[in-house]
Design a protein around this motif. Structure first.
Motif, PDB file in Angstrom:
ATOM      1  N   LEU A  36       0.820  -1.213   0.000  1.00  0.00           N
ATOM      2  CA  LEU A  36       0.000   0.000   0.000  1.00  0.00           C
ATOM      3  C   LEU A  36       0.853   1.262   0.000  1.00  0.00           C
ATOM      4  O   LEU A  36       0.502   2.260  -0.645  1.00  0.00           O
ATOM      5  N   LYS A  37       1.975   1.229   0.713  1.00  0.00           N
ATOM      6  CA  LYS A  37       2.866   2.393   0.727  1.00  0.00           C
ATOM      7  C   LYS A  37       3.436   2.654  -0.668  1.00  0.00           C
ATOM      8  O   LYS A  37       3.550   3.808  -1.089  1.00  0.00           O
ATOM      9  N   ALA A  38       3.784   1.595  -1.381  1.00  0.00           N
ATOM     10  CA  ALA A  38       4.311   1.753  -2.734  1.00  0.00           C
ATOM     11  C   ALA A  38       3.236   2.330  -3.657  1.00  0.00           C
ATOM     12  O   ALA A  38       3.512   3.229  -4.459  1.00  0.00           O
ATOM     13  N   ASP A  39       2.012   1.820  -3.533  1.00  0.00           N
ATOM     14  CA  ASP A  39       0.922   2.338  -4.355  1.00  0.00           C
ATOM     15  C   ASP A  39       0.652   3.810  -4.045  1.00  0.00           C
ATOM     16  O   ASP A  39       0.384   4.605  -4.945  1.00  0.00           O
ATOM     17  N   THR A  40       0.713   4.173  -2.780  1.00  0.00           N
ATOM     18  CA  THR A  40       0.477   5.561  -2.378  1.00  0.00           C
ATOM     19  C   THR A  40       1.556   6.470  -2.950  1.00  0.00           C
ATOM     20  O   THR A  40       1.266   7.585  -3.394  1.00  0.00           O
ATOM     21  N   ALA A  41       2.791   6.019  -2.958  1.00  0.00           N
ATOM     22  CA  ALA A  41       3.878   6.823  -3.511  1.00  0.00           C
ATOM     23  C   ALA A  41       3.649   7.082  -5.002  1.00  0.00           C
ATOM     24  O   ALA A  41       3.857   8.202  -5.486  1.00  0.00           O
ATOM     25  N   ILE A  42       3.203   6.065  -5.725  1.00  0.00           N
ATOM     26  CA  ILE A  42       2.929   6.237  -7.153  1.00  0.00           C
ATOM     27  C   ILE A  42       1.801   7.241  -7.354  1.00  0.00           C
ATOM     28  O   ILE A  42       1.868   8.117  -8.226  1.00  0.00           O
ATOM     29  N   LEU A  43       0.745   7.131  -6.543  1.00  0.00           N
ATOM     30  CA  LEU A  43      -0.374   8.061  -6.663  1.00  0.00           C
ATOM     31  C   LEU A  43       0.051   9.496  -6.362  1.00  0.00           C
ATOM     32  O   LEU A  43      -0.430  10.450  -7.003  1.00  0.00           O
ATOM     33  N   LYS A  44       0.943   9.688  -5.409  1.00  0.00           N
ATOM     34  CA  LYS A  44       1.434  11.034  -5.096  1.00  0.00           C
ATOM     35  C   LYS A  44       2.172  11.629  -6.288  1.00  0.00           C
ATOM     36  O   LYS A  44       1.986  12.808  -6.619  1.00  0.00           O
ATOM     37  N   TRP A  45       3.018  10.839  -6.938  1.00  0.00           N
ATOM     38  CA  TRP A  45       3.736  11.322  -8.117  1.00  0.00           C
ATOM     39  C   TRP A  45       2.766  11.657  -9.241  1.00  0.00           C
ATOM     40  O   TRP A  45       2.905  12.668  -9.938  1.00  0.00           O
ATOM     41  N   MET A  46       1.760  10.801  -9.444  1.00  0.00           N
ATOM     42  CA  MET A  46       0.776  11.046 -10.497  1.00  0.00           C
ATOM     43  C   MET A  46       0.014  12.343 -10.233  1.00  0.00           C
ATOM     44  O   MET A  46      -0.181  13.152 -11.150  1.00  0.00           O
ATOM     45  N   MET A  47      -0.419  12.549  -9.014  1.00  0.00           N
ATOM     46  CA  MET A  47      -1.160  13.769  -8.675  1.00  0.00           C
ATOM     47  C   MET A  47      -0.271  15.005  -8.823  1.00  0.00           C
ATOM     48  O   MET A  47      -0.728  16.056  -9.281  1.00  0.00           O
ATOM     49  N   GLY A  48       0.983  14.904  -8.440  1.00  0.00           N
ATOM     50  CA  GLY A  48       1.912  16.014  -8.602  1.00  0.00           C
ATOM     51  C   GLY A  48       2.078  16.390 -10.065  1.00  0.00           C
ATOM     52  O   GLY A  48       2.087  17.575 -10.421  1.00  0.00           O
ATOM     53  N   PHE A  49       2.193  15.391 -10.919  1.00  0.00           N
ATOM     54  CA  PHE A  49       2.326  15.653 -12.356  1.00  0.00           C
ATOM     55  C   PHE A  49       1.069  16.317 -12.899  1.00  0.00           C
ATOM     56  O   PHE A  49       1.144  17.301 -13.652  1.00  0.00           O
ATOM     57  N   VAL A  50      -0.086  15.799 -12.536  1.00  0.00           N
ATOM     58  CA  VAL A  50      -1.348  16.361 -13.025  1.00  0.00           C
ATOM     59  C   VAL A  50      -1.508  17.804 -12.552  1.00  0.00           C
ATOM     60  O   VAL A  50      -1.906  18.686 -13.330  1.00  0.00           O
ATOM     61  N   LEU A  51      -1.229  18.072 -11.297  1.00  0.00           N
ATOM     62  CA  LEU A  51      -1.360  19.438 -10.781  1.00  0.00           C
ATOM     63  C   LEU A  51      -0.380  20.387 -11.464  1.00  0.00           C
ATOM     64  O   LEU A  51      -0.738  21.530 -11.784  1.00  0.00           O
ATOM     65  N   ALA A  52       0.842  19.948 -11.694  1.00  0.00           N
ATOM     66  CA  ALA A  52       1.817  20.792 -12.392  1.00  0.00           C
ATOM     67  C   ALA A  52       1.360  21.063 -13.823  1.00  0.00           C
ATOM     68  O   ALA A  52       1.485  22.190 -14.328  1.00  0.00           O
ATOM     69  N   PHE A  53       0.826  20.056 -14.484  1.00  0.00           N
ATOM     70  CA  PHE A  53       0.335  20.225 -15.849  1.00  0.00           C
ATOM     71  C   PHE A  53      -0.838  21.204 -15.887  1.00  0.00           C
ATOM     72  O   PHE A  53      -0.906  22.078 -16.756  1.00  0.00           O
ATOM     73  N   GLN A  54      -1.755  21.089 -14.933  1.00  0.00           N
ATOM     74  CA  GLN A  54      -2.890  22.007 -14.877  1.00  0.00           C
ATOM     75  C   GLN A  54      -2.442  23.433 -14.574  1.00  0.00           C
ATOM     76  O   GLN A  54      -2.989  24.387 -15.133  1.00  0.00           O
ATOM     77  N   ALA A  55      -1.460  23.591 -13.710  1.00  0.00           N
ATOM     78  CA  ALA A  55      -0.943  24.928 -13.410  1.00  0.00           C
ATOM     79  C   ALA A  55      -0.296  25.535 -14.652  1.00  0.00           C
ATOM     80  O   ALA A  55      -0.447  26.739 -14.918  1.00  0.00           O
TER      81      ALA A  55
END
Length: 64
Positions: A36-55
């Protein structure tokens, strides 16, 4: 890890077969938590990329 838990259960006079089963269950739970920790880390990176792209899109729309 499993042997430490087993030894801790044996130290408080829990029968060997029950201590072994409990130690195995704790070990399985630890594996699940690690996954679960590994999955959470991947989701954090994905959300960071999406937010940066939207900004970047927002900045391009309103600053040009």
């Amino acid at each position: 890890m499993q042997t430490e838990v087993f030894e801790a259960f044996r130290a408080i006079d829990i029968p060997e077969d029950k201590a072994l089963k409990a130690a195995a269950a704790v070990s399985k739970r630890d594996d699940d938590v690690t996954s679960l920790k590994a999955d959470t880390a991947i989701l954090k990176w994905m959300m960071g990329f999406v937010l940066a792209f939207q900004a970047a899109i927002f900045a391009k729309l309103f600053l040009h």
